[in-house]
Scaffold this active site. Structure first.
Site, PDB file in Angstrom:
ATOM      1  N   ASP A 408       0.813  -1.215   0.000  1.00 13.76           N
ATOM      2  CA  ASP A 408       0.000   0.000   0.000  1.00 13.76           C
ATOM      3  C   ASP A 408       0.853   1.275   0.000  1.00 13.76           C
ATOM      4  O   ASP A 408       2.015   1.271   0.393  1.00 13.76           O
ATOM      5  CB  ASP A 408      -0.894  -0.017   1.243  1.00 13.76           C
ATOM      6  CG  ASP A 408      -2.169   0.795   1.073  1.00 13.76           C
ATOM      7  OD1 ASP A 408      -2.293   1.529   0.077  1.00 13.76           O
ATOM      8  OD2 ASP A 408      -3.042   0.686   1.955  1.00 13.76           O
ATOM      9  N   GLU A 463     -13.842   2.262  -0.028  1.00 16.95           N
ATOM     10  CA  GLU A 463     -13.266   2.747   1.219  1.00 16.95           C
ATOM     11  C   GLU A 463     -13.618   4.217   1.448  1.00 16.95           C
ATOM     12  O   GLU A 463     -13.725   4.666   2.587  1.00 16.95           O
ATOM     13  CB  GLU A 463     -11.750   2.561   1.230  1.00 16.95           C
ATOM     14  CG  GLU A 463     -10.976   3.486   0.307  1.00 16.95           C
ATOM     15  CD  GLU A 463      -9.457   3.351   0.478  1.00 16.95           C
ATOM     16  OE1 GLU A 463      -9.016   2.279   0.943  1.00 16.95           O
ATOM     17  OE2 GLU A 463      -8.742   4.303   0.181  1.00 16.95           O
TER      18      GLU A 463
END
Length: 656
Positions: A408, A463
């Site tokens: 990430d 998200e």
């Protein structure tokens, strides 16, 4: 190479048909798609340029192209052609991970132009678009100081423009819909971007086979033209946390690379119908072949995810959070419904140190528990920490028996970062580990080279619903036609708290989504991701056994894909096949809609049992209202379905 793969390659070579001819010296060249609908005209006169026509109508006016190496533009002004060759090719590709289909026809016509300078230009014409790339033949390493990519459109078309603020970006953008001339000059966007020709095709602009080179962006010119801009190579970087490494100074070149190489493909996917964008496989077809000899260990599937739902399990006898008991609960849930993976997102390790777990996590115990229940573990990590502890961390993951990594916060696609993606993909492949890139740039062919790279973010996904109302049905009906054209997207669907537009208030610790329950479920058919997340909490799913009747068995990869009807931003209806079963999915934007699904794709003479989940009669008021119906259907029949505002449907069809 194992015997099966040798045989597979033998079959592919038998299917390949190539014819080559050499053209006489000329300054203008013509290349057409196999079906003749697309025509490329290349001119090598004062400069090198090309134009594109669709069904006899020019859609791209002459647009210049060159690559500048060691401060010299190639092929430069008044280019001299030494040879031009045409070829045709037809072959079948068999992807190791079958995102859309188990086989892909790769059929194109090709023109290769060689110049007096050490550079060649390769054009390909497909029935659904065109692509070109440069090829250089120079000794040693070189510095690429620029590449000229122009799109001079024939008129002031409209564009879906994912505008960026800087090159430090995770490419999670909304789409600005605008006329090309109305875009503010010098503003730029990431790709893919989608251009709309009135009474004509839609054109997706992107790239493929991005290796050892930076990604490109499209910059507005204040008229009907776009040009490419690139991030320069990093000279200095500053680490600002465990996850952010920001470029503070750059070199005066975009890439330092081998002088003998193929450059990335620049692609125009040209779609007669909106649904053709979704069915296009051009980015995959243009990528380099698989670099993994044995791919039998790569297992697509679904993932029970913890972070989105804030680790908030309930109705349990333990304290919820990042701990062994909670993850055993996730494993139990995954095992119950045949879900292949769980993920341990942020919190499992002390930030900055991948070689330890936090006190409440017993990794060996979890791995043994998961193995006994046929559920594997995927671990989240920041790219920066992984980079700093790379060898030791990868060895530790292999020793543990981790199935994959979610890497990430890269937020860049300069050459150095593109090299990092390749490194992670290759090293994970050696250890038989999957990869999910988050905080990432768009897919650009790496998944064919390394099919263990299953999915990636680079999408303004679910998200965001934790803190905003941006993830609207209209946005969800934009993504499949633009971002998903480049490749799989980890949108992370699965919210079990569902709301009609205007009734949703973001809540980070207990998130939901805008759209009906069936709208949310439809993404498991409509959205491609060989690692498909279930974003909500097992506690929520266990309260919804009827929904899990569908979400448990629904596949993450497909043998066949058919778009039944589609319109960008408005609606999408699809059929996908897995084994002997067919799955249907459909969604609408904020407008209610009725659709009629033609079942002509079914096998003749066979009766299917259809289990259909559709919006309930009150879904326009209470978005979680669903209705399940079961009946039999046959080829040639139609089914009519009413969709609530922000609604959807899913179905599974099984042979009786």
């Amino acid at each position: 190479m194992n015997t099966y793969r040798q045989y597979q390659h033998f079959l592919i070579s038998l299917l390949a048909v190539a014819t080559v001819s050499t053209l006489t010296f000329a300054k203008n060249y013509d290349l057409r798609s196999p079906d003749g609908t697309i025509q490329i005209q290349i001119a090598a006169d004062e400069s090198l340029s090309y134009s594109v026509a669709y069904k006899g109508k020019t859609i791209l006016s002459p647009s210049r192209l060159s690559v500048t190496i060691n401060q010299t533009a190639l092929p430069g002004d008044n280019p001299v052609v030494t040879q031009a060759k045409t070829a045709s090719n037809t072959e079948m590709l068999y992807p190791a991970v079958r995102e859309k289909s188990k086989q892909i026809e790769n059929h194109y016509n090709q023109l290769t132009i060689e110049f007096e300078q050490p550079v060649s230009l390769i054009f390909r014409a497909y029935d659904d678009g065109i692509a070109y790339r440069f090829q250089t033949d120079m000794e040693g390493s070189v510095e690429v100081t620029g590449e000229q990519i122009e799109y001079n459109f024939a008129d002031d078309y409209s564009i879906y423009f994912p505008q960026e603020d800087s090159f430090y970006t995770h490419q999670e953008r909304m789409y600005l819909y605008s006329r090309l001339s109305e875009l503010e000059k010098d503003k730029f966007c990431s790709i893919p971007a989608l251009v709309e020709v009135p009474d004509g095709p839609k054109i997706a602009l992107t790239e493929s086979d991005l290796i050892d080179y930076p990604g490109f962006y499209l910059q507005a010119q204040g008229n009907s033209s776009l040009k490419a801009v690139f991030p320069n190579y990093p000279k200095k970087e500053e680490g600002r946390s465990d996850r952010d490494r920001v470029v503070t100074e750059t070199e005066d070149f975009i890439a330092k690379t081998a002088g003998k190489r193929n450059f990335p493909w620049r692609t125009m996917i040209i779609a007669a119908a909106d649904g053709d964008l979704i069915e296009s496989q051009m980015v995959y077809k243009l990528a380099s072949p698989c670099q993994i000899e044995d791919t039998s260990w790569i297992r697509p599937g679904k993932v029970a995810w913890d972070w989105w739902n804030a680790f908030n399990s309930y109705g349990v006898d333990f304290r919820s959070g990042v701990n062994t008991d909670n993850y055993k609960f996730y494993i139990d849930f995954a095992s119950k419904y045949g879900i292949e993976y769980i993920i341990l997102d942020e919190g499992w390790y002390p930030l900055g140190n991948l070689l330890k777990t936090v006190d409440d996590i017993d990794m060996e115990e979890l791995l043994a528990y998961g193995k006994a229940k046929n559920v594997d573990l995927i671990l989240w990590t920041t790219w920066k920490t992984l980079d700093e502890q790379f060898d030791a961390a990868m060895d530790q993951f292999e020793k543990w028996g981790i199935a994959g990594l979610k890497v990430d916060f890269m937020q860049r696609d300069d050459q150095k970062m593109v090299q990092y993606y390749e490194k992670v993909a290759a090293e994970c492949a050696k250890r038989k580990m999957l990869v999910d890139f988050h905080g990432s740039y768009k897919p650009a062919g790496l998944r064919r080279r390394y099919p263990n790279v299953m999915t990636r973010e680079g999408v303004h996904g679910n998200e965001q619903a934790k803190w905003s109302t941006h993830i609207t049905p209209t946005h969800r009906l934009t993504l499949p036609f633009i971002r998903m054209v480049a490749g799989p997207m980890d949108f992370t669907p699965g919210a079990m708290r569902n709301f009609q537009p205007g009734r949703y208030n973001p809540m980070n610790s207990r998130p939901g989504s805008i759209g009906t329950r069936c709208h949310e479920m439809s993404m498991y058919v409509l959205y491609e991701s060989p690692l498909q997340m279930l974003c909500d909490n097992p506690s929520q799913y266990l309260r919804e056994p009827e929904c899990m009747e569908f979400l448990g068995p629904v596949p993450a990869v497909w043998d066949e894909t058919r778009v039944l009807d589609a319109k960008v931003t408005q609606y999408l209806y699809m059929a996908r096949k897995s084994g002997q079963d067919w799955y249907l999915g459909g969604m609408t934007n904020e407008d209610k809609r009725s659709c009629k699904i033609d079942l002509s794709f079914l096998d003749p003479g066979v009766t299917y049992e259809i289990t259909l989940f559709k919006d309930g009669i009150n879904a326009d008021r209470y978005a979680e209202d669903t209705k399940k119906v079961v009946y039999t259907v046959k080829k040639g029949e139609h089914i009519s379905i009413d969709l609530a505002p922000a609604g959807g449907f899913v179905a599974r069809l099984v042979k009786k």
